[in-house]
Design a protein around this motif. Structure first.
Motif, PDB file in Angstrom:
ATOM      1  N   ILE A  94       0.828  -1.213   0.000  1.00 48.15           N
ATOM      2  CA  ILE A  94       0.000   0.000   0.000  1.00 48.15           C
ATOM      3  C   ILE A  94       0.860   1.260   0.000  1.00 48.15           C
ATOM      4  O   ILE A  94       0.638   2.191  -0.785  1.00 48.15           O
ATOM      5  CB  ILE A  94      -0.936   0.010   1.227  1.00 48.15           C
ATOM      6  CG1 ILE A  94      -1.996  -1.094   1.098  1.00 48.15           C
ATOM      7  CG2 ILE A  94      -1.601   1.381   1.390  1.00 48.15           C
ATOM      8  CD1 ILE A  94      -2.795  -1.310   2.361  1.00 48.15           C
ATOM      9  N   LYS A 106      -5.498  -1.351  12.844  1.00 50.56           N
ATOM     10  CA  LYS A 106      -5.057  -2.285  11.814  1.00 50.56           C
ATOM     11  C   LYS A 106      -6.134  -2.510  10.760  1.00 50.56           C
ATOM     12  O   LYS A 106      -5.833  -2.923   9.642  1.00 50.56           O
ATOM     13  CB  LYS A 106      -4.649  -3.620  12.437  1.00 50.56           C
ATOM     14  CG  LYS A 106      -3.265  -3.616  13.057  1.00 50.56           C
ATOM     15  CD  LYS A 106      -2.810  -5.033  13.361  1.00 50.56           C
ATOM     16  CE  LYS A 106      -1.358  -5.050  13.798  1.00 50.56           C
ATOM     17  NZ  LYS A 106      -0.860  -6.419  14.027  1.00 50.56           N
ATOM     18  N   SER A 107      -7.368  -2.232  11.130  1.00 53.14           N
ATOM     19  CA  SER A 107      -8.478  -2.419  10.193  1.00 53.14           C
ATOM     20  C   SER A 107      -8.646  -1.234   9.236  1.00 53.14           C
ATOM     21  O   SER A 107      -9.513  -1.247   8.365  1.00 53.14           O
ATOM     22  CB  SER A 107      -9.779  -2.627  10.961  1.00 53.14           C
ATOM     23  OG  SER A 107     -10.050  -1.506  11.800  1.00 53.14           O
ATOM     24  N   ALA A 108      -7.821  -0.194   9.391  1.00 46.46           N
ATOM     25  CA  ALA A 108      -7.942   1.000   8.553  1.00 46.46           C
ATOM     26  C   ALA A 108      -7.720   0.650   7.084  1.00 46.46           C
ATOM     27  O   ALA A 108      -6.917  -0.228   6.752  1.00 46.46           O
ATOM     28  CB  ALA A 108      -6.932   2.056   8.995  1.00 46.46           C
ATOM     29  N   ASP A 109      -8.439   1.364   6.197  1.00 48.56           N
ATOM     30  CA  ASP A 109      -8.264   1.099   4.769  1.00 48.56           C
ATOM     31  C   ASP A 109      -6.994   1.779   4.251  1.00 48.56           C
ATOM     32  O   ASP A 109      -6.303   2.502   4.980  1.00 48.56           O
ATOM     33  CB  ASP A 109      -9.495   1.546   3.970  1.00 48.56           C
ATOM     34  CG  ASP A 109      -9.794   3.042   4.101  1.00 48.56           C
ATOM     35  OD1 ASP A 109      -8.867   3.827   4.407  1.00 48.56           O
ATOM     36  OD2 ASP A 109     -10.960   3.423   3.890  1.00 48.56           O
ATOM     37  N   ALA A 110      -6.682   1.527   2.996  1.00 44.51           N
ATOM     38  CA  ALA A 110      -5.431   2.011   2.416  1.00 44.51           C
ATOM     39  C   ALA A 110      -5.329   3.535   2.451  1.00 44.51           C
ATOM     40  O   ALA A 110      -4.271   4.094   2.771  1.00 44.51           O
ATOM     41  CB  ALA A 110      -5.295   1.503   0.982  1.00 44.51           C
ATOM     42  N   ASP A 111      -6.423   4.216   2.132  1.00 40.60           N
ATOM     43  CA  ASP A 111      -6.398   5.682   2.113  1.00 40.60           C
ATOM     44  C   ASP A 111      -6.102   6.249   3.497  1.00 40.60           C
ATOM     45  O   ASP A 111      -5.356   7.223   3.632  1.00 40.60           O
ATOM     46  CB  ASP A 111      -7.735   6.231   1.603  1.00 40.60           C
ATOM     47  CG  ASP A 111      -7.928   6.015   0.117  1.00 40.60           C
ATOM     48  OD1 ASP A 111      -6.932   5.736  -0.576  1.00 40.60           O
ATOM     49  OD2 ASP A 111      -9.078   6.103  -0.358  1.00 40.60           O
ATOM     50  N   ARG A 112      -6.716   5.652   4.531  1.00 39.76           N
ATOM     51  CA  ARG A 112      -6.489   6.132   5.895  1.00 39.76           C
ATOM     52  C   ARG A 112      -5.043   5.882   6.325  1.00 39.76           C
ATOM     53  O   ARG A 112      -4.435   6.714   7.005  1.00 39.76           O
ATOM     54  CB  ARG A 112      -7.469   5.445   6.853  1.00 39.76           C
ATOM     55  CG  ARG A 112      -7.358   5.876   8.326  1.00 39.76           C
ATOM     56  CD  ARG A 112      -7.556   7.368   8.506  1.00 39.76           C
ATOM     57  NE  ARG A 112      -8.863   7.803   8.090  1.00 39.76           N
ATOM     58  CZ  ARG A 112      -9.924   7.828   8.902  1.00 39.76           C
ATOM     59  NH1 ARG A 112      -9.805   7.453  10.152  1.00 39.76           N
ATOM     60  NH2 ARG A 112     -11.084   8.256   8.448  1.00 39.76           N
ATOM     61  N   LEU A 113      -4.487   4.752   5.938  1.00 39.88           N
ATOM     62  CA  LEU A 113      -3.090   4.436   6.257  1.00 39.88           C
ATOM     63  C   LEU A 113      -2.157   5.476   5.656  1.00 39.88           C
ATOM     64  O   LEU A 113      -1.292   6.030   6.341  1.00 39.88           O
ATOM     65  CB  LEU A 113      -2.734   3.047   5.747  1.00 39.88           C
ATOM     66  CG  LEU A 113      -1.242   2.670   5.777  1.00 39.88           C
ATOM     67  CD1 LEU A 113      -0.709   2.657   7.199  1.00 39.88           C
ATOM     68  CD2 LEU A 113      -1.022   1.311   5.101  1.00 39.88           C
TER      69      LEU A 113
END
Length: 223
Positions: free
Chosen positions: A25, A107-114
């Motif tokens: 990501i 850890k459950s955050a989506d790619a954009d949030r990461l």
């Protein structure tokens, strides 16, 4: 960090599959490069000291050297650490908060949030997932015996030493604003907002703007 430079990230995660996903990501995001990977806390500290990345993405539970101890060592060296945690917070998260972590990401955050979280931490704005904020506030607000760890609690005298403008800025931190948003909201230069944040941390004896945000919400500052 130079805004025009490539943002350099070190990923520390003991689960190989999760680590590979995080690297995929981040490497795919414009202007971000993963410069190192670590499968345990000890390697993360050694690599970070050698590579001096802009952000260390640190799993809170790591073998050999746990995420708290690794975070404490790295923040003492002036490095920014973004901690990865699950929704079910445990004592590790509170320890990382006290160790000066610059942000907490589920850890459950989506790619954009990461990617957003990594960018914000690299800019010096910090990042605290809303879900994590609620859990931290609830834990720190409970009876002392129920707390997994004590949160930052400056004396009333320290809070009273803040100027009215600094108190305004602290309230903005409690609402999760970046330096840019604080500057826009309070009609000041972004550099001035950054200076106010630094002075607030010094006066209150805090190690990160995340700690300041938690304190502001605890005390209802800026509501």
């Amino acid at each position: 960090m130079n805004d025009l430079a490539t943002l350099r990230v070190l990923v520390a995660e003991d689960q190989a599959a999760v680590r590979a996903g995080l690297v995929l990501i981040l490497d795919a995001a414009p202007g971000i490069e993963v410069v190192g990977q670590a499968a345990d806390g000890a390697d993360a500290v050694a690599l970070a000291r050698s590579l001096r990345p802009d952000v260390v993405l640190m799993d809170v539970r790591m073998p050999r050297l746990d995420g708290i101890s690794a975070t404490r060592e790295l923040t003492a060296d002036g490095l920014d650490v973004l901690v990865l945690t699950t929704f079910d917070l445990d004592e590790y998260v509170f320890g990382a908060l006290r160790a000066g972590a610059a942000g907490f990401l589920l850890k459950s955050a989506d790619a954009d949030r990461l990617v957003e979280a990594v960018r914000l931490v690299a800019r010096g704005d910090g990042f605290l997932a809303p879900e994590v904020t609620r859990r931290l506030i609830h834990a720190f607000a409970g009876p002392p015996g129920s707390r997994l760890a004590e949160g930052p609690e400056p004396a009333d005298e320290a809070l009273a030493s803040l100027t009215p403008r600094e108190r305004d800025v602290l309230g903005c931190l409690g609402r999760g604003m970046s330096n840019q948003r604080i500057a826009e909201h309070l009609d000041m230069a972004e550099a001035t907002a950054k200076t106010h944040v630094s002075r607030i941390l010094t006066k209150l004896g805090l190690r990160s703007r995340v700690q300041a945000a938690i304190l502001a919400q605890q005390r209802g500052i800026g509501e």
